[in-house]
Write a protein that holds these residues in place. Structure first.
Motif, short mmCIF file in Angstrom:
data_model
loop_
_atom_site.label_atom_id
_atom_site.label_comp_id
_atom_site.label_asym_id
_atom_site.label_seq_id
_atom_site.Cartn_x
_atom_site.Cartn_y
_atom_site.Cartn_z
N ARG A 1 -17.01 -57.21 14.81
CA ARG A 1 -15.94 -56.66 13.99
C ARG A 1 -16.17 -56.96 12.51
NH1 ARG A 1 -9.57 -58.36 13.64
NH2 ARG A 1 -10.41 -59.60 11.92
N ARG A 2 -16.60 -58.18 12.24
CA ARG A 2 -16.86 -58.59 10.85
C ARG A 2 -17.99 -57.76 10.25
NH1 ARG A 2 -17.97 -64.00 11.81
NH2 ARG A 2 -15.75 -64.19 12.22
N GLY B 1 -7.18 -63.46 17.43
CA GLY B 1 -8.32 -64.37 17.53
C GLY B 1 -9.32 -64.18 16.42
N CYS B 2 -9.71 -62.93 16.18
CA CYS B 2 -10.67 -62.66 15.11
C CYS B 2 -10.06 -62.91 13.74
CB CYS B 2 -11.18 -61.23 15.20
SG CYS B 2 -12.26 -60.92 16.61
N ASP B 3 -8.75 -62.64 13.60
CA ASP B 3 -8.09 -62.93 12.32
C ASP B 3 -8.15 -64.42 12.00
OD1 ASP B 3 -7.47 -60.26 12.01
OD2 ASP B 3 -5.43 -60.47 12.81
N ILE B 4 -7.95 -65.26 13.02
CA ILE B 4 -8.00 -66.71 12.82
C ILE B 4 -9.42 -67.13 12.47
CG2 ILE B 4 -7.78 -68.95 13.94
CD1 ILE B 4 -5.50 -67.75 15.61
N LEU B 5 -10.40 -66.65 13.24
CA LEU B 5 -11.79 -67.03 12.98
C LEU B 5 -12.25 -66.56 11.60
CD1 LEU B 5 -13.31 -66.38 16.50
CD2 LEU B 5 -13.19 -68.59 15.34
N ASP B 6 -11.80 -65.38 11.18
CA ASP B 6 -12.16 -64.89 9.85
C ASP B 6 -11.55 -65.74 8.74
OD1 ASP B 6 -13.76 -62.91 10.79
OD2 ASP B 6 -12.36 -61.27 10.44
N GLU C 1 -26.54 -45.27 9.46
CA GLU C 1 -25.48 -45.13 10.46
C GLU C 1 -25.69 -46.21 11.51
OE1 GLU C 1 -25.82 -40.95 8.77
OE2 GLU C 1 -27.28 -42.27 9.72
N VAL C 2 -24.59 -46.79 11.96
CA VAL C 2 -24.69 -47.94 12.87
C VAL C 2 -23.68 -47.80 14.00
CG1 VAL C 2 -24.48 -50.45 13.10
CG2 VAL C 2 -25.47 -49.48 11.01
N ILE C 3 -24.13 -48.06 15.23
CA ILE C 3 -23.27 -48.33 16.38
C ILE C 3 -23.36 -49.83 16.66
CG2 ILE C 3 -23.03 -48.10 18.88
CD1 ILE C 3 -23.90 -45.24 18.68
N LEU C 4 -22.23 -50.47 16.90
CA LEU C 4 -22.28 -51.87 17.30
C LEU C 4 -21.06 -52.21 18.15
CD1 LEU C 4 -21.28 -54.25 14.36
CD2 LEU C 4 -20.87 -51.81 14.30
N GLY C 5 -21.24 -53.20 19.01
CA GLY C 5 -20.14 -53.59 19.86
C GLY C 5 -20.55 -54.66 20.84
N THR C 6 -19.61 -55.03 21.73
CA THR C 6 -19.83 -56.13 22.65
C THR C 6 -19.25 -55.80 24.02
OG1 THR C 6 -17.77 -57.17 21.96
CG2 THR C 6 -19.76 -57.86 20.81
N ASN C 7 -19.56 -56.66 24.98
CA ASN C 7 -18.96 -56.56 26.30
C ASN C 7 -17.63 -57.31 26.32
OD1 ASN C 7 -21.28 -55.20 26.93
ND2 ASN C 7 -22.13 -56.81 28.23
N ASP C 8 -16.78 -56.95 27.27
CA ASP C 8 -15.43 -57.50 27.32
C ASP C 8 -15.41 -59.00 27.56
OD1 ASP C 8 -12.52 -57.28 27.47
OD2 ASP C 8 -12.77 -57.63 29.62
N GLU C 9 -16.26 -59.50 28.47
CA GLU C 9 -16.31 -60.93 28.78
C GLU C 9 -17.76 -61.39 28.68
OE1 GLU C 9 -13.71 -62.29 32.16
OE2 GLU C 9 -13.58 -60.13 32.51
N ASN D 1 -7.35 -50.47 11.17
CA ASN D 1 -6.87 -50.50 12.55
C ASN D 1 -7.95 -50.91 13.56
OD1 ASN D 1 -8.53 -48.24 12.78
ND2 ASN D 1 -6.84 -46.78 12.69
N HIS D 2 -9.14 -51.28 13.06
CA HIS D 2 -10.23 -51.76 13.92
C HIS D 2 -10.52 -50.77 15.05
CE1 HIS D 2 -9.88 -55.40 11.64
NE2 HIS D 2 -8.68 -55.66 12.11
N ALA D 3 -10.56 -49.48 14.72
CA ALA D 3 -10.77 -48.44 15.73
C ALA D 3 -12.08 -48.65 16.46
CB ALA D 3 -10.77 -47.06 15.04
N ARG D 4 -12.02 -48.61 17.79
CA ARG D 4 -13.23 -48.80 18.58
C ARG D 4 -13.18 -47.88 19.80
NH1 ARG D 4 -11.48 -54.90 20.34
NH2 ARG D 4 -10.05 -54.36 22.03
#
Length: 471
Positions: A325-326, A429-434, A254-262, A409-412
């Motif tokens: 997200r990836r 943005g992430c769609d382009i980078l992916d 099981e994994v939690i992962l994420g980032t800060n807004d800026e 839906n990239h639920a977060r």
């Protein structure tokens, strides 16, 4: 041995000036210690969940010591927390054929990652003596600590040493042997180590800590170089961590992962104030004009208001948010265990939620002197320790439910002034980078980090070099 205080930190892999400024403890080669913190009062006599903290610091600085006091986690969450040290920079990640080609040839770099595995083995063998449950271990880390957690998910030697993982503002960097050798060749050349492998090895072993630090830093702005990373050696790390996860060959958890807004704030890029300057900094990471044009279509003045702001959002997405997200998508597709994605925002909207500020809420006690909210502090501790206990980041019964990540839906979960789920309808943005395959698998972090060429960092470098000139 006196166990009431922290022991030595490992030598930093950055210039001695920064190593001194950032050090919380004395630094030494005798540094591979870990710290165990248990609750002041036990909620029950059952064995407690164990959380193993892996510190950040770009893999070049930091320790498991004073900055990360886990007493609030431990006492409010009724868990045992272990914080660890590991070797840093050139000492933990230096990769060169002269070091690898020893008799037997069985130890091939990745020393820092080996330190982490050995720490987890110690937890497995000893944590019951401290009231911890050896069969309920969560590894968690921020920044380079998050990088480390992702690497441990991909390392066969770490199988069975943990069953849950939390990655805060991290990704999955790893270099090839050739890339790592190229980095270390610069260190060897700078130290004027020549001859046979044995002679080069002897020269490196005889170099002072300060000389090794300066050689590893090279000409990096402000004495900080992010060119050390774990190496895909086919032995400890069989493939790039993200590829291992995508193939389903990882240590499922099981994994939690994420980032800060800026993560990277706009002021860092204050000198990027024209179209030409914007293209120059884009070119430092994206050599293809086609790729740059694709990114310009989204990270533009109309959407972000200034070139510096557009650059900052691109850097945050490239280096942090889209990687999370990836990774969430790869884990969700390749394992049965749930994955939970989040975004962290400060409750004070006028203060940018930059890299590392989430640690105040995880480790600090709320105070009027900091932009802390007790509700957010409590919610974060509840979610993290509930996850460590049973694999679900639950809060109080009246608080929003944190649902697992869904690729569609990239639920977060939103940690901030508004707590609850959000479902981004547009994540262009992430769609382009992916869609740009060269940026899917993170390698040497320095190749991704655009701030190293900005005027603000250049000015800091000049000031430090003027005040503290190199000999």
């Amino acid at each position: 041995m006196d166990t009431s205080d922290y022991n030595n930190a490992c030598f930093a892999g950055i210039s001695s000036l920064f190593a001194t400024l950032l050090a919380e403890e004395s630094q030494s080669e005798d540094c591979l210690y870990l710290n165990v913190t248990t609750p002041t009062y036990r909620g029950s006599w059952e064995k407690l969940p164990v959380m193993v903290w892996i510190h950040g610091g770009a893999w070049v600085t930091g320790s498991g010591g004073g900055l990360y006091d886990p007493k609030h986690l431990v006492n409010q969450g009724d868990v045992v927390v272990v914080t660890i040290n590991y070797r840093l920079g050139v000492f933990g990640f230096g990769w060169h054929q002269a070091l690898n080609n020893t008799e037997g040839g069985t130890l091939k770099g990745n020393y820092a990652i080996r330190d982490m595995v050995q720490s987890l083995e110690w937890v497995r063998d000893n944590i019951t003596e401290f009231g911890g449950d050896r069969d309920n271990v969560t590894i968690f880390g921020e920044s380079a600590g998050g990088w480390s957690v992702c690497n441990l998910l991909a390392i066969p030697n770490a199988a069975g040493l943990f069953d849950k993982a939390i990655i805060q503002s991290g990704g999955c960097p790893a270099m090839t042997e050739a890339e790592a050798q190229n980095v270390m060749d610069g260190v060897v050349t700078d130290l004027q180590c020549t001859g046979t492998d044995a002679e080069i090895r002897s020269c490196l072993q005889g170099a002072s800590v300060e000389d090794l630090q300066l050689a590893a830093t090279g000409d990096a702005p402000a004495g900080v170089n992010l060119n050390m990373a774990s190496v895909v050696d086919g032995q400890l790390l069989p493939d790039h961590p993200l590829e291992v996860i995508e193939s389903g060959q990882h240590n499922a958890a099981e994994v939690i992962l994420g980032t800060n807004d800026e993560e990277i704030p706009a002021p860092i890029f204050i000198g990027v104030n024209s179209s030409a300057a914007y293209d120059d900094i884009l070119a430092s990471v994206f050599p293809s004009p086609v790729d740059r044009e694709s990114l310009r279509q989204h990270y533009d003045l109309w959407q972000y208001g200034s070139y510096s702001n557009a650059t900052a959002h691109l850097q945050t997405d490239l280096y942090f948010r889209c990687q999370s997200r990836r990774l969430a998508g790869a884990l969700t597709a390749s394992q049965a265990q749930d994955v939970y994605l989040y975004e962290f925002n400060l409750p004070v909207s006028t203060v940018p939620t930059t890299h590392g500020l989430d640690l105040l809420y995880l480790f600090a006690n709320p105070t009027p002197l900091l932009p802390l909210s007790y509700d957010l502090h409590r919610d974060m501790l509840e979610r993290w320790t509930s996850f460590a206990r049973n694999g679900r980041p639950s809060g109080q019964w009246w608080e929003p439910t944190w649902h697992p990540y869904q690729t569609g839906n990239h639920a977060r979960y939103r940690l901030g002034n508004i707590l609850g789920m959000e479902y981004p309808h547009d994540d262009t943005g992430c769609d382009i980078l992916d869609s740009l395959p060269n940026y899917r698998y993170m390698g040497e972090p320095n190749d991704w980090f655009m701030t190293r060429v900005t005027p603000l960092i250049g000015l800091l470098d000049w000031v430090l070099d003027t005040i503290f000139p190199s000999e």
